[in-house]
Design a protein around this motif. Sequence first.
Motif, PDB file in Angstrom:
ATOM      1  N   VAL A 147       0.873  -1.173   0.000  1.00  0.00           N
ATOM      2  CA  VAL A 147       0.000   0.000   0.000  1.00  0.00           C
ATOM      3  C   VAL A 147       0.910   1.222   0.000  1.00  0.00           C
ATOM      4  O   VAL A 147       1.763   1.361   0.867  1.00  0.00           O
ATOM      5  CB  VAL A 147      -0.931  -0.003   1.228  1.00  0.00           C
ATOM      6  CG1 VAL A 147      -1.766   1.278   1.262  1.00  0.00           C
ATOM      7  CG2 VAL A 147      -1.835  -1.226   1.206  1.00  0.00           C
ATOM      8  N   LEU A 155       1.154   4.624   0.710  1.00  0.00           N
ATOM      9  CA  LEU A 155       0.688   5.861   1.354  1.00  0.00           C
ATOM     10  C   LEU A 155       1.770   6.931   1.313  1.00  0.00           C
ATOM     11  O   LEU A 155       2.947   6.630   1.516  1.00  0.00           O
ATOM     12  CB  LEU A 155       0.315   5.584   2.808  1.00  0.00           C
ATOM     13  CG  LEU A 155      -1.089   5.060   3.092  1.00  0.00           C
ATOM     14  CD1 LEU A 155      -1.270   4.843   4.576  1.00  0.00           C
ATOM     15  CD2 LEU A 155      -2.160   5.995   2.562  1.00  0.00           C
ATOM     16  N   VAL A 165     -14.921  16.468   1.641  1.00  0.00           N
ATOM     17  CA  VAL A 165     -15.129  15.316   0.763  1.00  0.00           C
ATOM     18  C   VAL A 165     -14.248  14.142   1.192  1.00  0.00           C
ATOM     19  O   VAL A 165     -14.740  13.030   1.415  1.00  0.00           O
ATOM     20  CB  VAL A 165     -14.826  15.685  -0.707  1.00  0.00           C
ATOM     21  CG1 VAL A 165     -14.815  14.441  -1.590  1.00  0.00           C
ATOM     22  CG2 VAL A 165     -15.840  16.696  -1.224  1.00  0.00           C
ATOM     23  N   PHE A 166     -12.950  14.396   1.336  1.00  0.00           N
ATOM     24  CA  PHE A 166     -12.027  13.282   1.579  1.00  0.00           C
ATOM     25  C   PHE A 166     -11.987  12.855   3.046  1.00  0.00           C
ATOM     26  O   PHE A 166     -11.542  11.753   3.359  1.00  0.00           O
ATOM     27  CB  PHE A 166     -10.619  13.641   1.084  1.00  0.00           C
ATOM     28  CG  PHE A 166     -10.508  13.652  -0.417  1.00  0.00           C
ATOM     29  CD1 PHE A 166     -10.598  12.457  -1.126  1.00  0.00           C
ATOM     30  CD2 PHE A 166     -10.342  14.829  -1.114  1.00  0.00           C
ATOM     31  CE1 PHE A 166     -10.517  12.453  -2.513  1.00  0.00           C
ATOM     32  CE2 PHE A 166     -10.257  14.833  -2.507  1.00  0.00           C
ATOM     33  CZ  PHE A 166     -10.345  13.647  -3.201  1.00  0.00           C
ATOM     34  N   GLY A 167     -12.455  13.731   3.940  1.00  0.00           N
ATOM     35  CA  GLY A 167     -12.454  13.353   5.351  1.00  0.00           C
ATOM     36  C   GLY A 167     -13.820  12.942   5.852  1.00  0.00           C
ATOM     37  O   GLY A 167     -13.947  12.433   6.956  1.00  0.00           O
ATOM     38  N   HIS A 216     -15.988   7.758   5.733  1.00  0.00           N
ATOM     39  CA  HIS A 216     -14.794   7.074   5.228  1.00  0.00           C
ATOM     40  C   HIS A 216     -13.689   8.102   5.026  1.00  0.00           C
ATOM     41  O   HIS A 216     -13.820   8.977   4.189  1.00  0.00           O
ATOM     42  CB  HIS A 216     -15.057   6.409   3.879  1.00  0.00           C
ATOM     43  CG  HIS A 216     -16.117   5.368   3.907  1.00  0.00           C
ATOM     44  ND1 HIS A 216     -15.885   4.079   4.300  1.00  0.00           N
ATOM     45  CD2 HIS A 216     -17.438   5.428   3.601  1.00  0.00           C
ATOM     46  CE1 HIS A 216     -16.999   3.375   4.224  1.00  0.00           C
ATOM     47  NE2 HIS A 216     -17.963   4.169   3.807  1.00  0.00           N
ATOM     48  N   GLU A 217     -12.628   7.999   5.785  1.00  0.00           N
ATOM     49  CA  GLU A 217     -11.503   8.911   5.569  1.00  0.00           C
ATOM     50  C   GLU A 217     -10.628   8.401   4.437  1.00  0.00           C
ATOM     51  O   GLU A 217     -10.387   7.207   4.320  1.00  0.00           O
ATOM     52  CB  GLU A 217     -10.664   9.022   6.850  1.00  0.00           C
ATOM     53  CG  GLU A 217     -11.414   9.775   7.923  1.00  0.00           C
ATOM     54  CD  GLU A 217     -10.481  10.408   8.927  1.00  0.00           C
ATOM     55  OE1 GLU A 217      -9.393  10.871   8.528  1.00  0.00           O
ATOM     56  OE2 GLU A 217     -10.855  10.433  10.105  1.00  0.00           O
ATOM     57  N   ASP A 218     -10.179   9.343   3.612  1.00  0.00           N
ATOM     58  CA  ASP A 218      -9.292   8.989   2.507  1.00  0.00           C
ATOM     59  C   ASP A 218      -7.858   9.185   2.988  1.00  0.00           C
ATOM     60  O   ASP A 218      -7.387  10.311   3.112  1.00  0.00           O
ATOM     61  CB  ASP A 218      -9.585   9.915   1.326  1.00  0.00           C
ATOM     62  CG  ASP A 218      -8.798   9.524   0.099  1.00  0.00           C
ATOM     63  OD1 ASP A 218      -9.425   9.150  -0.897  1.00  0.00           O
ATOM     64  OD2 ASP A 218      -7.546   9.588   0.139  1.00  0.00           O
ATOM     65  N   PRO A 219      -7.140   8.106   3.289  1.00  0.00           N
ATOM     66  CA  PRO A 219      -5.840   8.269   3.946  1.00  0.00           C
ATOM     67  C   PRO A 219      -4.807   8.968   3.070  1.00  0.00           C
ATOM     68  O   PRO A 219      -3.905   9.624   3.598  1.00  0.00           O
ATOM     69  CB  PRO A 219      -5.412   6.835   4.257  1.00  0.00           C
ATOM     70  CG  PRO A 219      -6.221   5.961   3.376  1.00  0.00           C
ATOM     71  CD  PRO A 219      -7.488   6.698   3.074  1.00  0.00           C
ATOM     72  N   TYR A 220      -4.938   8.847   1.750  1.00  0.00           N
ATOM     73  CA  TYR A 220      -3.945   9.453   0.855  1.00  0.00           C
ATOM     74  C   TYR A 220      -4.010  10.971   0.951  1.00  0.00           C
ATOM     75  O   TYR A 220      -3.005  11.662   1.129  1.00  0.00           O
ATOM     76  CB  TYR A 220      -4.152   8.981  -0.594  1.00  0.00           C
ATOM     77  CG  TYR A 220      -4.122   7.477  -0.691  1.00  0.00           C
ATOM     78  CD1 TYR A 220      -2.930   6.810  -0.942  1.00  0.00           C
ATOM     79  CD2 TYR A 220      -5.272   6.713  -0.476  1.00  0.00           C
ATOM     80  CE1 TYR A 220      -2.879   5.427  -0.996  1.00  0.00           C
ATOM     81  CE2 TYR A 220      -5.231   5.331  -0.518  1.00  0.00           C
ATOM     82  CZ  TYR A 220      -4.032   4.690  -0.777  1.00  0.00           C
ATOM     83  OH  TYR A 220      -3.987   3.327  -0.813  1.00  0.00           O
ATOM     84  N   GLN A 250      -5.621  12.708   3.350  1.00  0.00           N
ATOM     85  CA  GLN A 250      -5.489  13.133   4.744  1.00  0.00           C
ATOM     86  C   GLN A 250      -4.031  13.164   5.208  1.00  0.00           C
ATOM     87  O   GLN A 250      -3.634  14.059   5.946  1.00  0.00           O
ATOM     88  CB  GLN A 250      -6.287  12.207   5.668  1.00  0.00           C
ATOM     89  CG  GLN A 250      -7.782  12.173   5.400  1.00  0.00           C
ATOM     90  CD  GLN A 250      -8.506  13.421   5.860  1.00  0.00           C
ATOM     91  OE1 GLN A 250      -8.347  14.477   5.273  1.00  0.00           O
ATOM     92  NE2 GLN A 250      -9.294  13.304   6.903  1.00  0.00           N
ATOM     93  N   GLU A 251      -3.251  12.183   4.771  1.00  0.00           N
ATOM     94  CA  GLU A 251      -1.839  12.148   5.168  1.00  0.00           C
ATOM     95  C   GLU A 251      -1.111  13.403   4.696  1.00  0.00           C
ATOM     96  O   GLU A 251      -0.330  13.997   5.427  1.00  0.00           O
ATOM     97  CB  GLU A 251      -1.136  10.915   4.592  1.00  0.00           C
ATOM     98  CG  GLU A 251      -1.426   9.611   5.336  1.00  0.00           C
ATOM     99  CD  GLU A 251      -0.926   9.624   6.776  1.00  0.00           C
ATOM    100  OE1 GLU A 251       0.143  10.204   7.024  1.00  0.00           O
ATOM    101  OE2 GLU A 251      -1.632   9.069   7.641  1.00  0.00           O
TER     102      GLU A 251
END
Lengths: 279, 341
Positions: free
Chosen positions: B80, B82, B106-108, B112-116, B118-119
């Motif tokens: 994965v 990331l 949208v991404f948070g 469902h959090e979008d880790p890409y 959010q990181e």
Amino acid sequence: MKNPYVPLQVTIEDVVIENELRDIKTFRLSFERDEDRASFTYLPGQFAELSLFGTGESPIGIASSPTEEGYLLFSVKRTGVVTSELHASAPGRRMGVRGPLGRPFPWERLEGKNILIVSGGFAFTTLRSAITYVLDPAHRKMFGKITAVYGAREPGELLYKKSIAEWEASVDIEFTPTIDRQKDGWTGKVGLVPNVVKELEPSAENTLALVCGPPIMIKFTIPVLRELGFRDEDIILSLENRMKCGIGKCGRCNVGPLYVCNDGPVFSLAQLAKLPQEY
Amino acid sequence: MDKALLQKKDLDALLAAIRMRAPVYAPARDGGDGGTVFRPVESAADVCLGQVNTRLSVKGLFFPQRESLMKFSGSALSEVTLPTDSLVVFGVRPCDARSLTWLDTVFGGGGHEDPYFQERRKSAVVIAMACDQPGASCFCTSVGGSPYGSDGADMLVSQAGADGALLFEAASEKGRAFLEEHAGLFAPANAQAREAREARASAAAKKMEALDLTGLKEKLDAALDSPLWDALTKTCLGCGVCTYLCPSCHCFDISDEKSGADGVRVRSWDSCQYARFTLHASGHNPRPLKKARMRQRVMHKFSYAQETAGTAFCSGCGRCVRACPVNLDIRGILTAFKDLP
């Protein structure tokens, strides 16, 4: 942070050809890791992304019921790239599953109610899950009368023939399979789904209708249900739209402000009445 | 420390200090035509702050046009991928910074959090640069923004006066921490600098004509089947440039690329303006016509987002207006619907 894009690793355990056209197969998948099996908690009406690395993903309704422990069933029609590749796969193949996704049928509202199930063709899959779930001895007493009409063009196109035979014989459900035109050897009902519903005259009192089928069936079933006294909020539909992420981010499956993947796929007719018909 | 002054000659020293820890992205020349994009910069000489805005918005730093989500080998996941790098972005226009707050939703959001996304977002420091010379196609003040706005930014920088000093104002905890960390380079902001800032902010806002879009959502909701959609989008080529350049458009595709048994699952920008965007495998298409696709773009920003996020998803950056090959102007579309009886 859980990564919602990473599929859980599963293995195809069994493949069943469901129809005479041989374009619908049911895949039984088992999780490779115990923790994935334990974390995959779902209810009938939800779906998952079937994931074939190197080919892609396809959103498919879950056909098994959570009462069938240890495996997942998906009935898949051979249509595009991913489903064709899946149809060419044999037991033993490893693949991925991402989910469960979406909202299930409204089980909190369904409790204590009669349930009318109306379905046609291939869209029956998540209703197979629902029927198996409500007929489970631990659940049956939570619901009132259960009536189901399920139609196909001809007998060979009805899915889950073994289960249908059991449901027809069961006192816990009034199950009526029907085919569009008479065919030799068929002793059951003949007639289009909306007409059969009209003929059976199920009561709308304290009843929710779960309706899944091709657009043409839905179009002609809704007036019949309204005539029987069903309110739009008691008619429950399941939509499908093209999806990628399945979690309300990639922006393609929306109908108005609602995402079919995250806010659906289950919607009441009342919810849909106000939205553009983009499904 | 909330506000502080930096002499322009010290910008190099500040960039060098930041670069000890993280790469600095800022508007920099892209080719010979005067356009700029966000690129890693090494010194103040690389940074372009005079342009109306960068050609591509800041969104690509957090949501790249193309990124690998994971790698696979045969039928199994192998890695994965990331993102791990942190970054500092300098010179983001307030319209772009404001759009980041919507991408955050949208991404948070949605359970469902979008880790890409959010990181990258959580480790980044976003330094906005106030806008003194809005372009002819800018309309941030019509959609609730301002050329001196700091929504979505950790810091807002503005020209403090003729002496070439820059006024840094913290807009978040991260921004305050940044000013503390580099306190040695800054002088306290005097009253003169603060007054000059107010005067410049109101002068900049007055350079744009503000459209009155009150009641627009209700008008749009009532006009789903209006013939205006067809009439106003007849000239649209469906090229999708408006969505690619838009700082708040977030639609994407996921596809697998492989060579032999190994490959990557890739996410890339996509556009609701393409006919195949919604095409089902069965051949059915819920939005088969151009007018339905343009309606989707406009409704998503000005009606659906109001319902899901409580705000319109348009910052008035004007890129779609500037780049459209057939001069479709979203301000004209909005006004036409707003003016419906």
